[in-house]
Design a protein around this motif. Structure first.
Motif, PDB file in Angstrom:
ATOM      1  N   LEU A   9       0.615  -1.768  -0.343  1.00 22.41           N
ATOM      2  CA  LEU A   9       0.271  -0.122   0.276  1.00 22.41           C
ATOM      3  C   LEU A   9       0.490   1.114  -0.493  1.00 22.41           C
ATOM      4  CD1 LEU A   9      -2.838   1.646   0.299  1.00 22.41           C
ATOM      5  CD2 LEU A   9      -2.231   1.140   2.835  1.00 22.41           C
ATOM      6  N   ARG A  10       0.468   1.772  -0.935  1.00 22.51           N
ATOM      7  CA  ARG A  10       1.439   3.280  -1.185  1.00 22.51           C
ATOM      8  C   ARG A  10       0.226   4.127   0.000  1.00 22.51           C
ATOM      9  NH1 ARG A  10       1.143   8.630  -2.900  1.00 22.51           N
ATOM     10  NH2 ARG A  10       3.090   9.813  -3.625  1.00 22.51           N
ATOM     11  N   ALA A  11       0.727   4.702   0.749  1.00 23.10           N
ATOM     12  CA  ALA A  11      -0.448   5.673   1.630  1.00 23.10           C
ATOM     13  C   ALA A  11       0.029   7.206   1.152  1.00 23.10           C
ATOM     14  CB  ALA A  11       0.409   5.941   3.182  1.00 23.10           C
ATOM     15  N   HIS A  12      -1.151   7.993   1.133  1.00 25.69           N
ATOM     16  CA  HIS A  12      -1.510   8.731   0.313  1.00 25.69           C
ATOM     17  C   HIS A  12      -0.864  10.401   0.952  1.00 25.69           C
ATOM     18  CE1 HIS A  12      -3.317  12.265  -1.894  1.00 25.69           C
ATOM     19  NE2 HIS A  12      -3.603  11.843  -2.672  1.00 25.69           N
ATOM     20  N   GLY A  13      -0.109  11.052   0.185  1.00 28.16           N
ATOM     21  CA  GLY A  13       0.764  12.054   1.302  1.00 28.16           C
ATOM     22  C   GLY A  13      -0.567  12.946   1.216  1.00 28.16           C
ATOM     23  N   GLY A  14      -1.530  13.248   1.009  1.00 32.71           N
ATOM     24  CA  GLY A  14      -2.817  13.792   1.417  1.00 32.71           C
ATOM     25  C   GLY A  14      -3.515  13.105   2.908  1.00 32.71           C
ATOM     26  N   MET A  15      -2.777  12.438   2.990  1.00 31.71           N
ATOM     27  CA  MET A  15      -4.455  11.585   4.398  1.00 31.71           C
ATOM     28  C   MET A  15      -3.444  12.357   5.898  1.00 31.71           C
ATOM     29  SD  MET A  15      -5.524   8.077   2.938  1.00 31.71           S
ATOM     30  CE  MET A  15      -3.468   7.097   3.617  1.00 31.71           C
ATOM     31  N   PRO A  16      -4.366  12.796   6.505  1.00 31.83           N
ATOM     32  CA  PRO A  16      -4.040  13.210   7.602  1.00 31.83           C
ATOM     33  C   PRO A  16      -3.373  11.585   8.381  1.00 31.83           C
ATOM     34  CG  PRO A  16      -6.423  12.945   7.511  1.00 31.83           C
ATOM     35  CD  PRO A  16      -5.545  12.898   6.228  1.00 31.83           C
ATOM     36  N   PRO A  17      -2.958  11.553   9.592  1.00 32.84           N
ATOM     37  CA  PRO A  17      -1.958  10.714  10.210  1.00 32.84           C
ATOM     38  C   PRO A  17      -3.239   9.392  10.466  1.00 32.84           C
ATOM     39  CG  PRO A  17      -1.200  12.293  11.093  1.00 32.84           C
ATOM     40  CD  PRO A  17      -2.461  12.223  10.639  1.00 32.84           C
ATOM     41  N   SER A  18      -4.570   9.941  11.133  1.00 38.16           N
ATOM     42  CA  SER A  18      -5.710   9.071  11.105  1.00 38.16           C
ATOM     43  C   SER A  18      -5.890   7.656  10.334  1.00 38.16           C
ATOM     44  CB  SER A  18      -6.591   9.428  12.193  1.00 38.16           C
ATOM     45  OG  SER A  18      -7.433  10.505  11.039  1.00 38.16           O
ATOM     46  N   ALA A  19      -6.311   8.820   9.102  1.00 40.23           N
ATOM     47  CA  ALA A  19      -6.553   7.734   8.330  1.00 40.23           C
ATOM     48  C   ALA A  19      -5.440   6.630   7.793  1.00 40.23           C
ATOM     49  CB  ALA A  19      -6.889   8.713   6.558  1.00 40.23           C
ATOM     50  N   CYS A  20      -4.441   7.310   7.775  1.00 39.78           N
ATOM     51  CA  CYS A  20      -3.049   6.154   7.825  1.00 39.78           C
ATOM     52  C   CYS A  20      -3.164   4.994   8.262  1.00 39.78           C
ATOM     53  CB  CYS A  20      -1.661   7.378   7.640  1.00 39.78           C
ATOM     54  SG  CYS A  20      -1.124   8.718   6.173  1.00 39.78           S
ATOM     55  N   VAL A  21      -3.812   4.949   9.540  1.00 36.89           N
ATOM     56  CA  VAL A  21      -3.470   4.560  10.514  1.00 36.89           C
ATOM     57  C   VAL A  21      -4.491   3.587   9.682  1.00 36.89           C
ATOM     58  CG1 VAL A  21      -3.944   3.670  12.729  1.00 36.89           C
ATOM     59  CG2 VAL A  21      -2.479   5.404  12.363  1.00 36.89           C
ATOM     60  N   GLU A  22      -5.885   4.563   9.684  1.00 41.02           N
ATOM     61  CA  GLU A  22      -6.605   3.219   9.259  1.00 41.02           C
ATOM     62  C   GLU A  22      -6.599   2.061   7.568  1.00 41.02           C
ATOM     63  OE1 GLU A  22     -11.744   3.976   7.504  1.00 41.02           O
ATOM     64  OE2 GLU A  22     -10.598   5.229   8.095  1.00 41.02           O
ATOM     65  N   GLN A  23      -5.871   2.951   6.951  1.00 38.44           N
ATOM     66  CA  GLN A  23      -5.632   2.286   5.765  1.00 38.44           C
ATOM     67  C   GLN A  23      -4.601   1.127   5.955  1.00 38.44           C
ATOM     68  OE1 GLN A  23      -4.766   3.731   2.048  1.00 38.44           O
ATOM     69  NE2 GLN A  23      -6.820   5.409   2.280  1.00 38.44           N
ATOM     70  N   ALA A  24      -3.895   1.395   6.914  1.00 38.14           N
ATOM     71  CA  ALA A  24      -2.267   0.652   7.440  1.00 38.14           C
ATOM     72  C   ALA A  24      -3.428  -0.650   8.552  1.00 38.14           C
ATOM     73  CB  ALA A  24      -1.262   1.086   8.465  1.00 38.14           C
ATOM     74  N   VAL A  25      -4.663  -0.426   8.242  1.00 40.90           N
ATOM     75  CA  VAL A  25      -4.012  -1.742   9.318  1.00 40.90           C
ATOM     76  C   VAL A  25      -5.278  -2.726   8.613  1.00 40.90           C
ATOM     77  CG1 VAL A  25      -6.794  -2.534  11.262  1.00 40.90           C
ATOM     78  CG2 VAL A  25      -4.656  -0.843  11.831  1.00 40.90           C
ATOM     79  N   ALA A  26      -6.046  -1.738   7.651  1.00 41.27           N
ATOM     80  CA  ALA A  26      -6.610  -2.887   6.807  1.00 41.27           C
ATOM     81  C   ALA A  26      -5.646  -3.363   5.058  1.00 41.27           C
ATOM     82  CB  ALA A  26      -7.405  -2.202   5.706  1.00 41.27           C
ATOM     83  N   ALA A  27      -4.476  -2.634   5.418  1.00 40.41           N
ATOM     84  CA  ALA A  27      -3.807  -3.639   4.795  1.00 40.41           C
ATOM     85  C   ALA A  27      -2.858  -4.497   5.031  1.00 40.41           C
ATOM     86  CB  ALA A  27      -3.054  -2.583   4.377  1.00 40.41           C
ATOM     87  N   GLU A  28      -2.523  -4.654   6.574  1.00 41.50           N
ATOM     88  CA  GLU A  28      -2.070  -5.670   7.036  1.00 41.50           C
ATOM     89  C   GLU A  28      -3.582  -6.887   6.785  1.00 41.50           C
ATOM     90  OE1 GLU A  28       0.822  -5.874  10.499  1.00 41.50           O
ATOM     91  OE2 GLU A  28      -1.034  -6.195  11.378  1.00 41.50           O
ATOM     92  N   ARG A  29      -4.713  -6.728   7.098  1.00 39.35           N
ATOM     93  CA  ARG A  29      -6.082  -7.531   7.428  1.00 39.35           C
ATOM     94  C   ARG A  29      -5.907  -8.172   5.701  1.00 39.35           C
ATOM     95  NH1 ARG A  29      -9.640  -4.234   8.346  1.00 39.35           N
ATOM     96  NH2 ARG A  29      -9.259  -4.413  10.991  1.00 39.35           N
ATOM     97  N   ALA A  30      -5.320  -7.390   5.117  1.00 42.31           N
ATOM     98  CA  ALA A  30      -5.589  -7.940   3.798  1.00 42.31           C
ATOM     99  C   ALA A  30      -4.661  -8.492   3.054  1.00 42.31           C
ATOM    100  CB  ALA A  30      -5.973  -6.996   2.600  1.00 42.31           C
ATOM    101  N   GLY A  31      -4.006  -8.937   3.787  1.00 36.92           N
ATOM    102  CA  GLY A  31      -1.952  -9.514   3.915  1.00 36.92           C
ATOM    103  C   GLY A  31      -1.272  -8.661   2.517  1.00 36.92           C
ATOM    104  N   LEU A  32      -1.634  -7.399   3.257  1.00 34.59           N
ATOM    105  CA  LEU A  32      -0.572  -6.896   2.180  1.00 34.59           C
ATOM    106  C   LEU A  32       0.851  -6.953   2.088  1.00 34.59           C
ATOM    107  CD1 LEU A  32      -2.627  -6.377   0.842  1.00 34.59           C
ATOM    108  CD2 LEU A  32      -1.684  -3.827   0.465  1.00 34.59           C
ATOM    109  N   SER A  33       2.207  -6.841   1.939  1.00 30.93           N
ATOM    110  CA  SER A  33       2.800  -6.877   2.396  1.00 30.93           C
ATOM    111  C   SER A  33       3.961  -6.192   2.776  1.00 30.93           C
ATOM    112  CB  SER A  33       4.237  -7.242   0.942  1.00 30.93           C
ATOM    113  OG  SER A  33       3.785  -6.033  -0.188  1.00 30.93           O
ATOM    114  N   THR A  34       3.890  -4.180   2.605  1.00 34.98           N
ATOM    115  CA  THR A  34       4.450  -3.680   2.664  1.00 34.98           C
ATOM    116  C   THR A  34       3.371  -1.802   2.759  1.00 34.98           C
ATOM    117  OG1 THR A  34       6.949  -4.224   1.801  1.00 34.98           O
ATOM    118  CG2 THR A  34       6.224  -1.689   2.799  1.00 34.98           C
TER     119      THR A  34
END
Length: 337
Positions: A9-34
């Protein structure tokens, strides 16, 4: 699934940290690598989001792609990354590149020797992250008897390099653990770039860098046409920024324009229509869209991922477009399991 690169997952630079965390948790749940963060001057600094994501996840690698050495000296890179590696329990990955020249120059920083600057930064940061005492005289950056004054979590942190032009690709082959390729680079460019890097590594008598990470916009929907409409809006905006507004480097501009299967006149016509405000859905056909983005149903997206793997990509850093990124990640994760 066979024939696929790893999906990150490439986090969007315009997102606030809270949104990045939400996507990071979803990415880990989905089995993504980095989880990759791109830090560009004058956008949000990445450290708050990176630290928060490290605490909220357990498995994802968390990488910076990339820091530039002009506004973050290579000693500072090493200090910060070593501390972050402690926080993330050895999941940190460092990416270094010359940065966006137009933005670096707005800080009144000289960036006229980007290859030398990146070579110096790679050398200094790597040696510090190995726990060495470092004295080094470079063309842009130098240090005299410095060392990180705290215990390192590990001494083999991967260091990747962003590279586009042939000189940068040759340097990547000599000094980096991997290559990072920007958004908006068609697979034909990637195939050529990987070939240049591998040839340079062979001439240098060293193994080619193991990783090839490429960023790419992505839209996954049950309705493939809906996904492509979303992706066309994003690609049109990025083409305008990279090409018409001149924010991309000359090498990136060349990749965008020269490797997409259109002759120069056709590409100029496309850009002219976008510049006049014509709707992206009518200007960009599906074939051209596929050069710059992955979009469609899950099966269509996975098939396009295989094209990148065939070009030499080992990890795709997808950037979900639209407002349903969590759903996109879940769809991909279900298909990858």
């Amino acid at each position: 699934m066979t024939g696929l690169p790893s999906i990150a997952l490439r986090a969007h630079g315009g997102m606030p940290p809270s949104a990045c965390v939400e996507q990071a948790v979803a990415a880990e749940r989905a089995g993504l690598s980095t989880l990759w963060f791109a830090e560009n001057p004058f956008t949000r600094g990445v450290w708050p989001a990176m630290a928060a994501c490290a605490v909220a996840t357990q498995r994802l690698r968390i990488g910076i792609g990339v820091f530039n050495p002009y506004n973050r000296h290579p000693t500072l890179m090493a200090m910060e990354m070593a501390a972050f590696d402690e926080l993330s329990a050895g999941r940190a990955v460092l990416g270094i590149g010359a940065g966006i020249g137009t933005k670096v120059r707005k800080m009144q920083l000289a960036n006229d020797r980007p290859i030398a600057a990146v070579r110096d930064a790679m050398t200094i940061a790597r040696r510090l992250l190995r726990g060495e005492d470092v004295s080094y005289t470079g063309k842009v950056f130098s240090v005299d008897g410095v060392r990180l004054e705290f215990p390192l979590r590990r001494t083999d942190m991967p260091i990747l390099m962003a590279a586009m032009g042939e000189q940068a690709l040759r340097l990547c082959a000599e000094v980096a653990d991997g290559l990072m390729i920007s958004n908006m680079c068609p697979p034909a460019y990637t195939r050529r770039a990987v070939g240049i890097m591998r040839e340079a590594a062979a001439r240098a008598g060293r193994p080619a860098p193991r990783e090839v990470v490429q960023y790419v916009p992505c839209a996954v929907r049950d309705d493939g046409d809906e996904a492509r409409r979303l992706a066309k809006d994003t690609v049109a905006a990025m083409l305008t920024a990279y090409w018409s507004q001149g924010t991309a480097s000359p090498a990136t501009r060349a990749a965008i324009a020269d490797e997409n299967g259109l002759d120069p006149g056709e590409f100029a016509h496309v850009m002219g229509r976008l510049g006049r405000g014509e709707p992206p859905a009518t200007v960009l056909d599906d074939r051209l869209l596929a050069e710059y983005a992955i979009a469609g149903t899950v099966d269509e997206c996975l098939e396009r991922c295989r094209v990148y793997a065939e070009a030499g990509v080992t990890e795709l850093g997808i950037w979900p477009v639209g407002h349903r990124a969590i759903d996109d990640l879940a769809r991909l994760g279900a298909a990858l399991r």
